[in-house]
Design a protein around this motif. Structure first.
Motif, PDB file in Angstrom:
ATOM      1  N   ARG A   1       0.636  -1.234  -0.376  1.00 32.20           N
ATOM      2  CA  ARG A   1       0.231   0.451  -0.038  1.00 32.20           C
ATOM      3  C   ARG A   1       1.166   1.233  -0.024  1.00 32.20           C
ATOM      4  NH1 ARG A   1      -2.417  -0.970   4.128  1.00 32.20           N
ATOM      5  NH2 ARG A   1      -1.228   0.321   6.020  1.00 32.20           N
TER       6      ARG A   1
ATOM      7  N   PHE B   1       1.377   3.953  -2.644  1.00 32.68           N
ATOM      8  CA  PHE B   1       0.548   4.899  -3.543  1.00 32.68           C
ATOM      9  C   PHE B   1       1.575   6.172  -3.714  1.00 32.68           C
ATOM     10  CE2 PHE B   1       0.532   9.449  -1.174  1.00 32.68           C
ATOM     11  CZ  PHE B   1      -0.627   9.576  -1.001  1.00 32.68           C
TER      12      PHE B   1
ATOM     13  N   MET C   1      -7.144   8.098  -8.020  1.00 36.89           N
ATOM     14  CA  MET C   1      -7.563   8.639  -6.531  1.00 36.89           C
ATOM     15  C   MET C   1      -8.871   7.407  -5.947  1.00 36.89           C
ATOM     16  SD  MET C   1      -5.971  10.656  -6.339  1.00 36.89           S
ATOM     17  CE  MET C   1      -5.879  11.256  -4.710  1.00 36.89           C
ATOM     18  N   ALA C   2      -9.805   6.941  -6.815  1.00 38.00           N
ATOM     19  CA  ALA C   2     -11.054   6.266  -6.602  1.00 38.00           C
ATOM     20  C   ALA C   2     -10.316   4.715  -6.447  1.00 38.00           C
ATOM     21  CB  ALA C   2     -12.022   6.423  -7.204  1.00 38.00           C
TER      22      ALA C   2
ATOM     23  N   TYR D   1      -7.403   3.925  -5.130  1.00 36.27           N
ATOM     24  CA  TYR D   1      -7.050   4.162  -4.791  1.00 36.27           C
ATOM     25  C   TYR D   1      -7.117   4.061  -3.363  1.00 36.27           C
ATOM     26  CZ  TYR D   1      -3.994   5.806  -0.361  1.00 36.27           C
ATOM     27  OH  TYR D   1      -3.492   5.995   0.866  1.00 36.27           O
ATOM     28  N   PHE D   2      -8.412   4.376  -2.822  1.00 35.26           N
ATOM     29  CA  PHE D   2      -8.978   3.981  -2.112  1.00 35.26           C
ATOM     30  C   PHE D   2      -9.707   3.180  -1.881  1.00 35.26           C
ATOM     31  CE2 PHE D   2      -8.895   8.514  -1.993  1.00 35.26           C
ATOM     32  CZ  PHE D   2      -8.856   8.894  -0.643  1.00 35.26           C
ATOM     33  N   VAL D   3      -9.813   2.230  -2.711  1.00 34.62           N
ATOM     34  CA  VAL D   3     -10.873   0.995  -3.272  1.00 34.62           C
ATOM     35  C   VAL D   3      -9.534   0.389  -2.617  1.00 34.62           C
ATOM     36  CG1 VAL D   3     -12.316  -0.586  -4.687  1.00 34.62           C
ATOM     37  CG2 VAL D   3     -12.644   1.313  -4.640  1.00 34.62           C
TER      38      VAL D   3
ATOM     39  N   ARG E   1      -7.339   0.851  -0.737  1.00 30.52           N
ATOM     40  CA  ARG E   1      -6.869   0.859   0.343  1.00 30.52           C
ATOM     41  C   ARG E   1      -8.106  -0.076   1.469  1.00 30.52           C
ATOM     42  NH1 ARG E   1      -7.680   4.431   4.110  1.00 30.52           N
ATOM     43  NH2 ARG E   1      -5.970   5.377   5.556  1.00 30.52           N
ATOM     44  N   ASN E   2      -8.933   0.410   1.282  1.00 30.79           N
ATOM     45  CA  ASN E   2      -9.874   0.202   2.130  1.00 30.79           C
ATOM     46  C   ASN E   2      -9.655  -1.532   1.681  1.00 30.79           C
ATOM     47  OD1 ASN E   2     -10.615   2.523   3.097  1.00 30.79           O
ATOM     48  ND2 ASN E   2     -12.067   3.154   1.550  1.00 30.79           N
TER      49      ASN E   2
END
Length: 865
Positions: free
Chosen positions: A113, A117, A153-154, A156-158, A160-161
């Motif tokens: 992660r 990033f 970016m979206a 990445y957040f998916v 990451r979560n």
């Protein structure tokens, strides 16, 4: 311990991912190379090189999987530069920006992660900067750039979560795995450990106990649970257990008091020694009781007892014990050793035993001793040591090397006994050993030395020495009738007479019993020896006054003369012994000088004895059976067993050819035992076949009077319980029976108690009187065949046979006439009243297999003559 990142893939996963990417890229590049080669060889070559690079990376990763991280970084960097070039230069491709999504996903997958990033930020910066970079036309609108950045970016957040969720899930699973392993570890320790884990209530009831209780006490867990702990504790120690339980109840804080030892009852009733510790965990919500840890120390206690016993033996044994280290320095001694050497334990510890050396042994003695210890691990022998006060003492020492499991010697143990007194008495004992205790004259040992000296002296002086072997005649009856004290008196007197008769330089020695040996040395002529022997015989034959009785004994003397008989001392003595037996057989009270020719005959007899013994082993002997018939009805009533030798070279031999060679020998007994066994076996076979006849066997006097004859006969009969013992008859010669009528009568009586009958063979040839005959418990008289030859012509033989038959009737005995050869003899014996007949006129001796056929078809006075 640092936990691994749950989203970070293992090297195997990275390798698999990279291999799949390189394989896909290689295949695509290879296809593009084939396609572009048709339009541009340069572009086709470039694609082919790219494909080869991908395939090479696959091969490299297979050989070097540990370098997957470096390869992944290189692959991401190369992909980044390739995708950036496409992004900036291939404006005609509207989907090239999507390659950055693949790069970002790969970065997250390969690097995790945080690094993923960083790669995302680099990609976003590249997209934005490249879009506004002068000289390049991306062909994307601003809206496309912003939208792509937002999508990244979206994305990445998916990811990451998703990884955070995986981390939590992995943490829970990790905790469950740790809990499961802890539980499995605890269960393994409890169930498979040798110690017993138990939980009891504060009142002493067992609530839980580990399965190891079955291994230690033999009970299953179900047999112990809900029972009071005192039921297992020895009654003598239950009060101590109650006190220990009270102490645990006081310490409710969980502290562990001291270890206590108890005896717990085994299921088989025995008791095991255990060591117990306890912890009060009644306040613990999970345990809620007192936890006991029980360890079986029975073997340890036994070992401790063994060590205590060993220590007591070490301290109290009468032998001195020394223990040294590998260098030979003393590390411990017992009190007995201190008493032997005079030093205290403190004075000996740390010293080397060589401090006790007396100097009487040479250096080579100790070198040999240590060579033996090194080679075999032990040594035993005598040595002389010196005490603290300077006194020299003799010691019997045993030394043993003690090695560890690796075979290296770590200690030496010595066991010593003070044998000084034994050594001091040794010379006295040595002298006593050379002289006869009864008569005071030299014994066999000293005689051997004197003979060797005499041979040397005779050889040096060129004269003769006579070795005279003397045996008293008629000495045994003196011992038997007057007692051993009288016999000893006679031996002392005879020894004194011999000493008084021989010269001072001669030697007389007693071999034992009534046997003496005289050495006559310095003889110049044979007459000197003869005169001395005559004087000896005369002196010995003089009456011996004892207990108001005159006793007269004689002697038989055998002589061997050196150097006429040029042999060693043992052979000379043996030759003299042989000559003595010849003197006895010649009538006793005389001497006989050893004759080599006679010795040769004796050797031949010995060889014959060996052949007889070998023949017995090779089953060369066989019993023939001569029928005996009732004189009145001429029916078969019995048979006499007669031994034959099926000699492998000389054919069938009669007893007269070989029995004289074994007379009065052990072989005589062996052959007699074989005859008894064979006759009984044949008798049993005939009984099974329906032939009920009496079998008689001849027993020599030597065999009859041998040790345990009755017991051996009983054992032979017990092996054949089905045969009638009264049908088995033993024949003994009249002359043998009368030689020692008292002993023979006792033996016959003992045998008759077993059911066996007896016949007196060759009756009429001896000098028996009516009183002797009345004392012999025989059943049958056998008339000697010498009276049969002239029975019909000689009035004397006729009268003797008639008298024997009348005598047998008077004593209620049966008569057997042996040697019947004519019909006239048979009829005359029948008229006289003879009961049983035997002879060639009836039947010759025959093998056992022919007797059955003979019984059914025999005829008298025809083909039997």
């Amino acid at each position: 311990m640092t936990q691994p990142n749950p989203v970070e893939n293992t090297p195997d996963h990275k390798v698999a991912f990279l291999n799949s990417v390189f394989l896909f890229a290689g295949i695509v590049a290879l296809g593009m190379a084939l396609y572009r080669w048709q339009t541009s060889a340069v572009m086709g070559m470039a694609d082919a090189v790219f494909a080869i690079c991908n395939f090479s990376l696959i091969y490299y990763l297979r050989r070097h999987q540990a370098r997957a991280a470096i390869v992944s970084s290189i692959a991401l960097a190369l992909s980044y530069f390739l995708f950036t070039a496409l992004y900036l230069l291939a404006s005609y491709n509207s989907t090239r920006i999507s390659l950055f999504f693949l790069l970002a996903a790969s970065a997250f997958f390969l690097k995790g992660r945080k690094i993923g990033f960083a790669w995302l930020m680099l990609i976003l910066a590249t997209i934005v900067v490249g879009h506004f970079l002068p000289g390049f036309n991306t062909a994307y609108s601003h809206i496309d750039i912003v939208t792509s950045c937002l999508y990244l970016m979206a994305f990445y957040f998916v990811i990451r979560n998703y990884e955070i969720f995986n981390e939590k899930t992995y943490g829970l699973e990790r905790e469950k795995e740790v809990l499961r392993r802890s539980e499995a570890l605890f269960r393994t320790l409890v169930e498979r450990g040798s110690d017993i884990i138990a939980i009891i209530s504060d009142t002493g009831l067992v609530r839980f106990i580990s399965p190891s209780v079955e291994q230690v006490l033999g009970f299953t867990t179900g047999e112990i649970t809900d029972r009071h702990i005192n039921e297992l504790i020895h009654t003598d120690e239950q009060a101590k257990a109650e006190m220990a339980l009270s102490g645990l109840q006081i310490h409710a804080d969980g502290c562990v008091p001291e270890k206590l030892e108890f005896r717990l009852r085994h299921k088989d009733g025995s008791y095991r020694n255990i060591e117990m510790t306890g912890r009060n965990l009644t306040n613990n919500p999970v345990v809620a009781g007192i936890v006991l840890n029980v360890r079986d120390i029975t073997e340890r206690k036994r070992a401790e007892d063994q060590l205590r016993l060993t220590a007591k033996v070490f301290s109290n044994t009468l032998e001195g014990i020394t223990i040294t280290d590998a260098s030979g320095n003393i590390i411990d001694v017992n009190e007995a050793y201190c008493k032997i050497c005079g030093y205290t334990r403190e004075e000996l510890i740390g010293k080397n035993p060589r401090m006790l050396q007396s100097g009487l042994q040479s250096r080579s003695f100790y070198e040999s001793m240590w060579q033996s210890i090194t080679a075999s691990g032990h040594w035993a022998g005598e040595l002389w040591n010196r005490k603290k006060d300077g006194e020299v003492y003799a010691e019997w020492l045993s030394v043993a090397a003690i090695a560890n499991e690796a075979g290296q010697v770590t200690h030496y143990a010595g066991i010593a006994s003070d044998i000084t007194l034994i050594k001091h008495h040794e010379k006295q004992l040595e002298r006593i050993a050379h002289y006869d205790a009864l008569t005071g004259i030299p014994n066999r040992t000293l005689l051997g030395d004197r003979m060797k000296q005499g041979i040397a002296r005779t050889s040096r002086e060129q004269n003769m020495m006579a070795i005279c072997y003397l045996d008293l005649d008629g000495f045994k009856p003196i011992n038997d009738t007057m007692g051993h004290e009288a016999g000893d008196h006679v031996l002392i007197e005879i020894a004194q007479r011999i000493q008084n008769t021989i010269r001072g330089g001669d030697t007389v020695a007693r071999l034992g019993g009534d046997e003496f040996v005289i050495l006559l040395q310095g003889l110049e002529r044979g007459e000197e020896c003869s005169r001395t022997l005559h004087r000896l015989l005369a002196a010995i034959a003089e009456p011996i006054e004892m207990m108001s009785t005159s006793i007269v004994v004689n002697a038989s003397i055998g002589v061997s003369v050196y150097p006429l008989d040029d042999e060693d001392s043992d052979t000379l003595l043996r030759h003299a012994d042989q000559a003595m037996y010849v003197a006895k057989q010649s009538g006793k009270n005389r001497f006989h000088i050893y004759d080599p020719a006679l010795d040769q005959r004796a050797r031949s007899q010995h060889e014959l004895q060996n052949k007889i013994r070998q023949g017995l082993l090779n089953n060369e002997f066989e019993l023939y059976y001569q029928p005996k018939i009732n004189m009145l009805d001429r029916q078969l009533i019995g048979a006499e067993a007669l031994i034959r030798w099926n000699h492998p070279e000389m054919g069938l031999l009669s007893p007269a050819r070989f029995l004289p060679a074994i007379e009065s020998s052990e072989l005589d007994i062996e052959l007699g035992e074989w005859v008894l066994a064979s006759a009984l076996q044949q008798m049993e076979a005939w009984c099974v076949a329906g032939l009920d006849v009496e079998i008689s066997v001849n027993i020599s006097a030597h065999h009859l009077e041998s040790a345990n004859f009755v017991e051996k006969l009983q054992q032979q009969l017990l092996r054949h319980p089905d045969i009638p013992a009264h049908r088995f008859q033993i024949e003994v010669l009249e002359t043998a029976a009368l030689e020692d009528i008292g002993e023979v009568s006792i033996i016959i009586e003992a045998c008759k108690k077993l059911g066996v009958s007896f016949a007196l063979d060759d009756f009429g040839t001896g000098y028996s009187s009516l009183s002797y005959l009345s004392r012999l418990p025989v059943d049958v008289l056998k008339i000697d065949q010498s009276f049969m030859r002239n029975l019909t012509t000689n009035k004397g033989d006729h009268a003797i046979v008639l008298g024997i038959i009348a005598l047998s009737r008077a004593f209620e005995l049966k008569t057997v006439a042996e040697g019947i050869e004519t019909e006239e003899q048979f009829n005359l014996l029948l008229e006289m009243g003879c009961d049983i007949g035997q002879g060639y006129a009836i039947a010759r001796p025959m093998p056992a297999a022919r007797l059955m056929a003979w019984r059914s078809g025999h005829t008298l006075f025809s083909d039997n003559l």
